[in-house]
Design an enzyme around this catalytic site. Structure first.
Site, short mmCIF file in Angstrom:
data_model
loop_
_atom_site.label_atom_id
_atom_site.label_comp_id
_atom_site.label_asym_id
_atom_site.label_seq_id
_atom_site.Cartn_x
_atom_site.Cartn_y
_atom_site.Cartn_z
N SER A 1 0.81 -1.35 0.00
CA SER A 1 0.11 0.10 -0.09
C SER A 1 0.69 1.26 -0.26
CB SER A 1 -0.97 0.00 1.10
OG SER A 1 -1.81 -1.13 1.41
N LYS B 1 2.20 2.29 -5.46
CA LYS B 1 2.95 1.95 -6.57
C LYS B 1 2.18 2.06 -7.76
CE LYS B 1 3.68 -2.52 -6.13
NZ LYS B 1 3.63 -3.16 -4.64
N GLY B 2 1.01 2.17 -7.87
CA GLY B 2 0.16 2.40 -8.86
C GLY B 2 0.25 3.83 -9.26
N TYR C 1 -14.26 -6.74 -0.47
CA TYR C 1 -13.56 -6.45 0.72
C TYR C 1 -12.09 -6.80 0.81
CZ TYR C 1 -18.01 -5.83 3.08
OH TYR C 1 -19.15 -5.20 3.53
N PRO D 1 15.07 0.33 6.83
CA PRO D 1 14.09 -0.37 6.15
C PRO D 1 14.40 -0.42 4.50
CG PRO D 1 12.71 0.77 7.81
CD PRO D 1 14.36 1.32 7.65
N THR D 2 14.50 0.84 4.13
CA THR D 2 14.93 0.94 2.88
C THR D 2 16.26 0.22 2.45
OG1 THR D 2 13.78 3.11 2.66
CG2 THR D 2 15.66 2.58 0.90
N CYS E 1 -25.83 0.25 -12.54
CA CYS E 1 -25.97 -1.29 -12.71
C CYS E 1 -26.90 -1.90 -11.97
CB CYS E 1 -24.73 -1.96 -12.65
SG CYS E 1 -24.42 -3.59 -13.64
N GLY F 1 -27.73 -0.69 -9.56
CA GLY F 1 -28.74 0.73 -8.81
C GLY F 1 -29.57 1.10 -9.91
N GLN G 1 -31.06 -1.36 -11.93
CA GLN G 1 -31.98 -2.65 -11.71
C GLN G 1 -32.99 -2.57 -10.54
OE1 GLN G 1 -29.43 -6.09 -11.65
NE2 GLN G 1 -28.80 -5.99 -13.56
N HIS H 1 -21.25 0.77 -16.80
CA HIS H 1 -20.64 1.51 -15.89
C HIS H 1 -19.94 2.70 -16.31
CE1 HIS H 1 -20.81 -1.91 -12.70
NE2 HIS H 1 -21.10 -2.25 -13.48
N GLU I 1 -18.75 5.05 -14.90
CA GLU I 1 -17.46 5.52 -14.03
C GLU I 1 -16.20 4.99 -14.54
OE1 GLU I 1 -19.78 3.26 -13.21
OE2 GLU I 1 -19.01 1.83 -11.93
N1 GLN Z 1 -25.94 -8.40 -9.76
C1 GLN Z 1 -26.31 -7.54 -11.02
C2 GLN Z 1 -26.28 -8.33 -12.29
O1 GLN Z 1 -25.27 -9.16 -12.34
C3 GLN Z 1 -25.68 -5.99 -11.38
C4 GLN Z 1 -24.02 -6.16 -11.37
C5 GLN Z 1 -23.54 -4.88 -11.16
O2 GLN Z 1 -23.95 -3.90 -10.62
N2 GLN Z 1 -22.25 -4.66 -11.73
O3 GLN Z 1 -26.90 -8.34 -13.08
#
Ligand code: GLN
Length: 544
Positions: free
Chosen positions: A17, A20-21, A57, A193-194, A384, A386, A388, A510, A512
């Site tokens: 953590s 690096k990215g 997670y 440490p380095t 997505c 959201g 649905q 998506h 984003e």
């Molecule tokens: N679980 C839902 C599906 O598989 C929505 C997936 C998501 O939100 N990326 O269609």
């Protein structure tokens, strides 16, 4: 640049953590700003074939590329910084490496030889690294190795780097990222440490060329020289990387430390144009000097772990900067939301975003948030799952289908308003069974979506199994929920919106993943604008 592709490796030591990215993306940005073509690759030492099946997670968000690869969230940083799409080739895991080697062995491609870590696994790793260089389009390939030097899992990767450095000589360079811990009692930064971490790398046969030292405090005088002496690097190649206010400051901080110049010179590139970071600096100015602020409620089930919604958070910030607004995100746990407390939790939000997700946990709370946004005319953006949930909410509360649901949540519902596509039904394996990557979408005339995108044909990236059930389309449209974006091939509903609402959009894809510093996403920009117009004074309908 004339000549062959140069390879830059970024390894990490002392702790995980360290970022690096971000360092990789920042160096890439600086090289790009000087007119070079760059791509960044992440090598992940875990055994999963891709991060698609990893619990958020454990590993945060799963980032999806244009070509439908489920990848590490660092690829999101690469795209946001460079504004160049990555692909499946930009993320390789140990699982994939072994899968390829084992498949080759089964096909008899090793001609009866004993298959071993060296050379077969290391050759496979080297092939993946060089595959990007062989495309002939990149001056630089930056390869970030996940994990920390000394981990058992990363040994084959370090060995592959050692071999490539040996074979390619001046065309390869290694940057090692370490930590300078600060001892409060003596008020000092410590270099030991380095030193140990570099020794560990040396014991594997790799001499780092550049050291980037993460630190909370400025490095003391003479410290760079001391590290240089102990670690066989030039003092100018010891780079201070102080904690930054935002990740977007890091390219500028690395420029001040001349990271890019040191790298270029070490790789034998002695003439290079000045960096043009005008647009980047302009973004930072708008980001840091907002003219107003707006509060967005983000409803999801992983809110204690912000990395699970990394791209959404960044996309909101890009959109904030585009509007010269500071976006405050209120993280709202969907499992805690009920009809009774929804106003308390979301009353101060000028816009409500309901996040993607899998499985039933927290969906009733998401549905409450959507009902609240719909009834109180609060700008709503569903992504997505959201989207649905917005369809389910409308089915239950407007169309009167009491048990409306997605078949993902309730296989026996009498109103499967979200259901699985026929072609997905036969697939049992979890990994790689989804609709993934970029798909075309046609926007309806007179829709809010078309107004936002300002064009009719778009493409966006997907990651889901379930879809709007077209058997219900007519009833929805009649009652005021419009399908404003349709996939032209499969006639799948990609966007829904409400006619009788100032700003209510649910997208099956998506957006984003497409938002970058250079090109904030139009849907996020418009959502933040709508929230701004709305202000925060929302009637508190439900009981607190
Ligand atoms: N679980 C839902 C599906 O598989 C929505 C997936 C998501 O939100 N990326 O269609």
């Amino acid at each position: 640049m004339t000549g062959s592709t140069k390879y830059i490796f970024v390894t990490g030591g002392v702790t995980s953590s360290l970022g690096k990215g971000i360092i990789s993306a920042s160096l890439a940005k600086l090289l790009q700003a000087r007119g070079f073509t760059v791509t960044i690759q992440k090598l992940d030492p875990y055994i999963n074939v891709d991060p698609g099946t990893l619990n958020p997670y454990e590993h945060g968000e799963c980032f999806v590329t244009e070509d439908g690869a489920e990848t590490d969230l660092d690829l999101g940083h690469y795209e946001r910084f460079l504004d160049v799409p990555t692909s499946k080739a930009n993320n390789v895991t140990t699982g994939r490496i072994y899968q390829n080697v084992i498949s080759k062995e089964r096909r008899g491609e090793y001609l009866g030889k004993t298959v071993q870590v060296i050379p077969h696994i290391t050759d496979e790793i080297k092939a993946h690294i060089q595959a990007l260089g062989r495309k002939g389009i990149y001056d630089f390939v930056i390869t970030e190795v996940g994990g920390t030097v000394g981990d058992i899992e990363s040994l084959p990767y370090i060995e592959a780097i050692r071999q490539l450095k040996w074979a390619k000589g001046k065309d390869c360079l290694t940057i090692h990222l370490t930590l300078l811990p600060y001892l409060g009692t003596t008020g000092e930064l410590k270099t030991k440490p380095t030193q140990h971490s570099v020794k560990e790398l040396l014991s594997l046969g790799v001499q780092p060329d550049v050291l980037v030292c993460r630190t909370e405090h400025p490095m003391q005088k003479g410290m760079k020289e001391k590290i240089a002496l102990f670690c066989n690097v030039d003092a100018e190649a010891v780079i201070e990387s102080r904690d930054a206010e935002t990740i977007y400051d890091v390219p500028l901080l690395m420029q001040q430390e001349r990271l890019d110049e040191v790298v270029l010179k070490k790789l034998g590139v002695n003439t290079f144009p000045d960096a043009d970071l005008g647009a980047w600096k302009d973004f930072i100015r708008r980001y840091k000097e907002p003219k107003g602020e707006v509060h967005i409620g983000l409803v999801g089930k992983y809110v204690e772990l912000k990395d699970a919604y990394k791209s959404i958070k960044e996309a909101l910030e890009h959109a904030g900067a585009a509007n010269e607004l500071k976006v405050h995100i209120k993280w709202v746990h969907s499992e805690k939301l009920t009809a009774k407390n929804v106003a308390k939790h979301l009353g101060g939000s000028a816009g409500i975003l309901v996040a993607p997700g899998f499985g039933h946990r927290g969906i009733e709370g998401k549905i409450e948030a959507i009902k609240y946004a719909r009834e109180n005319k609060v700008p709503f953006f569903g992504i997505c799952l959201g989207m649905q949930c917005a369809v389910i909410e409308f089915g239950r509360n407007v169309l009167g289908y009491a048990d409306a649901n997605s078949t993902e949540m309730n296989a026996d519902t009498t109103h499967p308003v979200i259901a699985m596509m026929e072609e997905q039904k036969s697939i049992a394996d979890k990994g790689g069974t989804m609709r993934l990557g970029a798909y075309a979408c046609k926007l309806e005339d007179d829709s809010l979506a078309k107004q936002v995108y300002r064009k009719r044909d778009i493409t966006e990236r997907h990651r889901h199994r379930y879809e709007f059930n077209n058997a219900y389309l007519k009833s929805y449209e009649k009652a005021g929920m419009m399908a404003s974006g349709i996939n032209p091939q499969g006639k799948l509903v990609e966007i829904v919106e409400l006619k009788d609402h100032p700003w209510f959009i649910g997208v099956q894809f998506h957006p984003e993943y497409r938002s970058t510093v250079a090109k904030p996403h139009p849907l996020f920009i418009a959502f933040v604008q709508a929230a701004m117009k709305q202000g925060v004074a929302i009637p508190l309908k439900a009981e607190v």
